[in-house]
Design an enzyme around this catalytic site. Structure first.
Site, mmCIF file in Angstrom:
data_model
loop_
_atom_site.group_PDB
_atom_site.id
_atom_site.type_symbol
_atom_site.label_atom_id
_atom_site.label_comp_id
_atom_site.label_asym_id
_atom_site.label_seq_id
_atom_site.Cartn_x
_atom_site.Cartn_y
_atom_site.Cartn_z
ATOM 1 N N ASP A 1 0.827 -1.213 0.000
ATOM 2 C CA ASP A 1 0.000 0.000 0.000
ATOM 3 C C ASP A 1 0.858 1.258 0.000
ATOM 4 O O ASP A 1 0.537 2.253 -0.643
ATOM 5 C CB ASP A 1 -0.924 0.019 1.227
ATOM 6 C CG ASP A 1 -2.024 -1.022 1.104
ATOM 7 O OD1 ASP A 1 -2.246 -1.526 -0.019
ATOM 8 O OD2 ASP A 1 -2.641 -1.348 2.138
ATOM 9 N N SER B 1 -13.732 -22.941 -31.581
ATOM 10 C CA SER B 1 -14.305 -23.705 -30.474
ATOM 11 C C SER B 1 -13.622 -25.065 -30.419
ATOM 12 O O SER B 1 -12.841 -25.419 -31.296
ATOM 13 C CB SER B 1 -15.803 -23.844 -30.644
ATOM 14 O OG SER B 1 -16.072 -24.448 -31.878
ATOM 15 N N GLU C 1 -3.765 -30.034 -20.961
ATOM 16 C CA GLU C 1 -4.008 -28.935 -20.015
ATOM 17 C C GLU C 1 -5.352 -29.150 -19.343
ATOM 18 O O GLU C 1 -6.226 -29.776 -19.920
ATOM 19 C CB GLU C 1 -4.105 -27.575 -20.754
ATOM 20 C CG GLU C 1 -3.069 -27.341 -21.796
ATOM 21 C CD GLU C 1 -3.480 -26.249 -22.806
ATOM 22 O OE1 GLU C 1 -4.432 -25.492 -22.554
ATOM 23 O OE2 GLU C 1 -2.822 -26.184 -23.837
ATOM 24 N N LYS D 1 -9.060 -28.011 -18.504
ATOM 25 C CA LYS D 1 -9.984 -27.141 -19.230
ATOM 26 C C LYS D 1 -10.702 -26.254 -18.217
ATOM 27 O O LYS D 1 -11.579 -26.702 -17.481
ATOM 28 C CB LYS D 1 -10.993 -27.961 -20.024
ATOM 29 C CG LYS D 1 -11.924 -27.086 -20.845
ATOM 30 C CD LYS D 1 -12.779 -27.902 -21.788
ATOM 31 C CE LYS D 1 -13.584 -26.989 -22.690
ATOM 32 N NZ LYS D 1 -14.549 -26.152 -21.944
ATOM 33 N N LYS E 1 -3.919 -31.168 -27.078
ATOM 34 C CA LYS E 1 -3.593 -30.513 -28.348
ATOM 35 C C LYS E 1 -2.365 -31.197 -28.928
ATOM 36 O O LYS E 1 -1.395 -31.441 -28.194
ATOM 37 C CB LYS E 1 -3.282 -29.029 -28.116
ATOM 38 C CG LYS E 1 -4.459 -28.271 -27.516
ATOM 39 C CD LYS E 1 -4.096 -26.865 -27.079
ATOM 40 C CE LYS E 1 -5.293 -26.258 -26.355
ATOM 41 N NZ LYS E 1 -4.989 -24.950 -25.775
ATOM 42 N N CYS F 1 -43.953 -38.133 14.085
ATOM 43 C CA CYS F 1 -42.903 -38.927 13.449
ATOM 44 C C CYS F 1 -43.502 -39.774 12.331
ATOM 45 O O CYS F 1 -44.472 -40.499 12.554
ATOM 46 C CB CYS F 1 -42.233 -39.819 14.493
ATOM 47 S SG CYS F 1 -41.088 -40.996 13.768
ATOM 48 N N CYS G 1 -37.885 -36.876 16.555
ATOM 49 C CA CYS G 1 -38.950 -37.720 17.083
ATOM 50 C C CYS G 1 -38.636 -37.940 18.555
ATOM 51 O O CYS G 1 -37.503 -38.246 18.927
ATOM 52 C CB CYS G 1 -38.964 -39.046 16.339
ATOM 53 S SG CYS G 1 -39.887 -40.335 17.183
ATOM 54 N N CYS H 1 -39.466 -45.888 18.735
ATOM 55 C CA CYS H 1 -39.631 -45.618 17.303
ATOM 56 C C CYS H 1 -38.801 -46.637 16.511
ATOM 57 O O CYS H 1 -37.589 -46.732 16.705
ATOM 58 C CB CYS H 1 -39.163 -44.196 16.988
ATOM 59 S SG CYS H 1 -39.126 -43.831 15.229
HETATM 60 O O1 D41 Z 1 -9.018 -24.054 -20.518
HETATM 61 C C1 D41 Z 1 -9.750 -23.835 -21.481
HETATM 62 N N1 D41 Z 1 -11.029 -23.557 -21.285
HETATM 63 C C2 D41 Z 1 -9.236 -23.919 -22.882
HETATM 64 C C3 D41 Z 1 -10.016 -23.455 -23.907
HETATM 65 C C4 D41 Z 1 -7.949 -24.444 -23.169
HETATM 66 N N2 D41 Z 1 -7.127 -24.907 -22.185
HETATM 67 N N3 D41 Z 1 -7.528 -24.505 -24.434
HETATM 68 C C5 D41 Z 1 -8.292 -24.061 -25.471
HETATM 69 N N4 D41 Z 1 -7.824 -24.148 -26.728
HETATM 70 C C6 D41 Z 1 -8.554 -23.734 -27.746
HETATM 71 C C7 D41 Z 1 -8.008 -23.859 -29.135
HETATM 72 C C8 D41 Z 1 -7.245 -25.129 -29.306
HETATM 73 C C9 D41 Z 1 -9.124 -23.831 -30.130
HETATM 74 C C10 D41 Z 1 -7.106 -22.692 -29.374
HETATM 75 C C11 D41 Z 1 -9.584 -23.511 -25.215
HETATM 76 C C12 D41 Z 1 -10.304 -23.059 -26.348
HETATM 77 N N5 D41 Z 1 -9.773 -23.192 -27.598
HETATM 78 C C13 D41 Z 1 -11.635 -22.457 -26.267
HETATM 79 N N6 D41 Z 1 -12.112 -21.766 -25.261
HETATM 80 C C14 D41 Z 1 -13.366 -21.390 -25.572
HETATM 81 C C15 D41 Z 1 -13.676 -21.841 -26.789
HETATM 82 C C16 D41 Z 1 -12.577 -22.507 -27.236
#
Ligand code: D41
Length: 670
Positions: A39, A84, A115, A117, A291, A409, A427, A433
């Site tokens: 701060d 997507s 990874e 999601k 991926k 009851c 009860c 019971c």
């Molecule tokens: O963690 C996620 N939600 C996530 C979303 C992720 N780890 N990797 C992602 N990779 C992609 C691509 C491969 C298409 C670049 C994504 C998404 N797409 C994604 N998030 C929302 C729509 C698509």
């Protein structure tokens, strides 16, 4: 007015320090200075900027918050579309994905970047000359909403990059950590405002605020998962994992749980290990993403429609699903507690089909306003008992009535009472019971009590429903033929059960006291009572004044005990148990008992089945024993759990007595 050189230098240094501390705090979760020191730095920067407004730049940490509200968000066209992800819902679909990838790349044992999601909102951050210029939601993937002012309030997002190309789009997810979500909902509750259903909705609601000051007041965070458009000099990435490492090196938060794996086996092993950790992660995830790691491979695979062929999301079973409340029943527990239970239209959630969900108690039902006929969200996370999270209100039938806990009851028809300071209604019939009788018998027979093997719920239901037992004492007078005639029994099972019942006639006093199921008397209190009174008769005659003399027994517990033994019915059960031949194992004299543990040296090794080593240590020390770290000739006992290791061998070699947990408990119970 020109700015003195030393002021400009100081301002730059302060910004660097503040951003570094932001990074330590919000990205690494490892603060390096106190809030007060932070701060102080922040205020100094604010004051210098106030005195020299020409020094203020958009990437100054003071400029994260405070932008003026807007009336609507601008549209942004993404330089490269935000694609997507296709989904896989089971192992076979993952295997099919791997097969398609293998065929397209004419290779086997493909390397994947895996990874978590994140269950958040996808956004794109555009850095121009290393400065965060624009931030946008994903929208339909081609155009999103410009929410730059809101994204700037997220401390985990860098406002400027150190080394940078001319233009860089960073893609990732905005989310709210679970504990921040809980905290936000607590605040919403106390303010009488609407609670958010889950962290994702809370994050979405917070990011889409027209007034960035509201966004700033919510604790959002960000995780990067990739790059979009880029212009200018960037490292020559060959793999997606290198892109993630680059992002991490440039102070973006990137999932720590990321891995590089090979083939289907690698992907599925990753899925399971993340699934196992899911509950403990600080954020919500709804699956994992695989991926193709080689960027050349990604390019070769390309896209179909709006989704890449090189990536797939492997989803976890949803933890929440909608169902309908068919009825609200009331169950009666061992202590007579009435628990409302929702009977649900069967729904697949959290990997199993759920037909019942606990509603906890009357107040919970009212707080959530759950009624028969309502459409509700059901949640089953991990191995937790399924719950109704909330009502999805639109479908409520017009005449749905408020739930009320019954006055009588539902099992025995006796009066139900709810004490003023308690959430549960009970009860009042006690062991008259049948529901409580069943639970009392089950408790009596349970492993930590009389330990009667094979006496389970189905059997106790039959015994009570056929009038074969009314109290635990009746167990010792069961007729073998009648027993053999019960459903799923037979001569052999009946004989086994009778043998198990017979074997339970020599409990320690502590176990017998615990087995009686006196309200507020758990195992540890039962042990204290046994130690103090040293005989059932003396305990039965003790009044509240005598009872509070026992260490750790307070007035509430004393009252429960006195009430229990004041009930003629309970005294009769005890008498009948003794008549049936139940005898507590002899207790050593106090001196002998003390000698068994006091002054003795114990060594603990391995994992004990029912207590932690710290608990075992505390209990030994409470009896005057010592706990040492290693075995020597002076060791009196080695207490060995599973996987005991080298200490066990050494104890054997030195002739030190070894005990298992049960042996230790016996010694402590004496
Ligand atoms: O963690 C996620 N939600 C996530 C979303 C992720 N780890 N990797 C992602 N990779 C992609 C691509 C491969 C298409 C670049 C994504 C998404 N797409 C994604 N998030 C929302 C729509 C698509």
């Amino acid at each position: 007015m020109t700015v003195p050189h030393n002021v400009a230098v100081r301002v730059r240094a302060l910004r660097e320090q503040i951003e570094r501390h932001n990074y330590n705090y919000y990205v690494l979760d490892r603060p390096a200075i106190s809030d007060a020191e932070y701060d102080r730095l922040f205020r100094e920067l604010e004051q210098l900027e106030a005195r020299h407004p020409e020094l203020v730049t958009p990437d100054s940490p003071t400029q994260r918050v405070g932008a003026a509200p807007v009336s609507e968000f601008e549209e942004v066209v993404h330089r490269t579309p935000m694609l997507s992800l296709n989904n896989a819902f089971d192992d076979d679909e993952v295997a099919a994905f791997d097969r398609r990838v293998g065929e397209a790349l004419k290779a086997g044992d493909i390397e994947y970047a895996a990874e978590p999601k994140f269950d958040g909102l996808a956004v794109s951050l555009t850095y121009e000359d290393g400065v965060l210029g624009k931030g946008a939601t994903r929208g339909d993937g081609y155009t999103g909403e410009e929410v730059t002012a809101n994204l700037r309030t997220i401390r985990a997002i860098p406002l400027r990059l150190d080394r940078h190309p001319a233009l860089l789009e960073v893609r990732g997810e905005v989310l709210m950590l679970k504990h921040e979500f809980e905290e936000l909902n607590r605040q919403q509750r106390t303010r009488g405002e609407k609670e958010f259903a889950n962290p994702r909705n809370a994050a979405a609601g917070s990011l889409r605020q027209l007034d960035p000051r509201i966004t700033a007041s919510r604790r959002l965070t960000f995780f990067a998962y990739g790059l979009g458009a880029a212009e200018g000099r960037l490292p020559a990435f060959k793999k997606h994992s290198e892109v993630l490492d680059y992002l991490e090196a440039n102070r973006f938060p990137v999932a720590r749980e990321r891995r590089v794996v090979k083939g289907v086996d690698g992907m599925l092993a990753y899925y399971r290990s993340v699934g196992e950790k899911r509950e403990r992660l600080p954020y919500d995830i709804d699956g994992v993403v695989y991926k193709v790691n080689e960027l050349a491979g990604q390019e070769k695979l390309g896209f179909v429609a709006r989704a890449p062929r090189f990536a797939i999301a492997h989803k976890f079973p949803a933890e929440e699903a909608a169902s309908e409340v068919l009825a609200i029943d009331v169950q009666v527990g061992r202590t007579g507690a009435l628990t409302p239970v929702a009977r649900l239209r069967p729904v697949f959630v959290g990997g199993v089909t759920v037909t019942n969900a606990t509603l906890h108690n009357e107040d919970e039902v009212h707080r959530k306003d759950i009624r028969v006929g309502d459409t509700v969200m059901v949640r089953r996370a991990g191995d937790v008992i399924p719950e109704v999270v909330r009502v999805v209100n639109e479908n409520r039938p017009p005449h749905a009535r408020r739930f009320v806990i019954p006055a009588k009851c539902p099992v025995c028809g006796s009066a139900v009472r709810r004490l003023e300071h308690e959430a549960v209604a009970r009860c009042t019939a006690g062991l008259y019971c049948p529901a409580q009788r069943k639970q009392a018998v089950l408790h009596f027979a349970s492993r930590r009590a009389m330990d009667i093997e094979g006496l389970g719920e189905k059997l106790v239901d039959q015994l009570v429903d056929h009038g074969m037992i009314e109290t635990p004492a009746d167990l010792y007078r069961l007729d073998p033929d009648a027993l053999a005639d019960l459903e799923r029994m037979g001569d052999k099972s009946a004989a086994n059960l009778l043998a198990a019942i017979g074997a339970s006639k020599r409990p320690t006093l502590a176990r017998l006291i615990y087995a009686l199921g006196i309200r507020n008397v758990g195992e540890s209190t039962a042990r204290d009572l046994a130690e103090h009174f040293r005989g059932l008769e003396r305990l039965m005659e003790a009044d509240e004044k005598a009872l509070v003399q026992v260490p750790d027994v307070g007035p509430v517990v004393a009252q429960s005990i006195a009430q229990f033994f004041g009930e003629p019915h309970n005294r009769r059960v005890v008498r009948e148990l003794l008549q049936a031949g139940v005898r507590t194992a002899p207790m050593l004299s106090r001196a002998a008992a003390a000698a068994a543990v006091a002054e003795k040296t114990f060594v603990l090794t391995g994992t004990l089945p029912h207590m932690t080593r710290d608990e075992a240590k505390a209990r030994i020390e409470a009896r005057g024993g010592r706990v040492a770290g290693s075995i020597s000739k002076k060791t009196d006992y080695l207490v060995a759990g599973t996987d005991p290791g080298a200490k066990y061998d050494k104890a054997r070699a030195l002739g030190v007595k070894t005990l298992d947990e049960a042996g230790l408990l016996k010694l402590l119970e004496q």
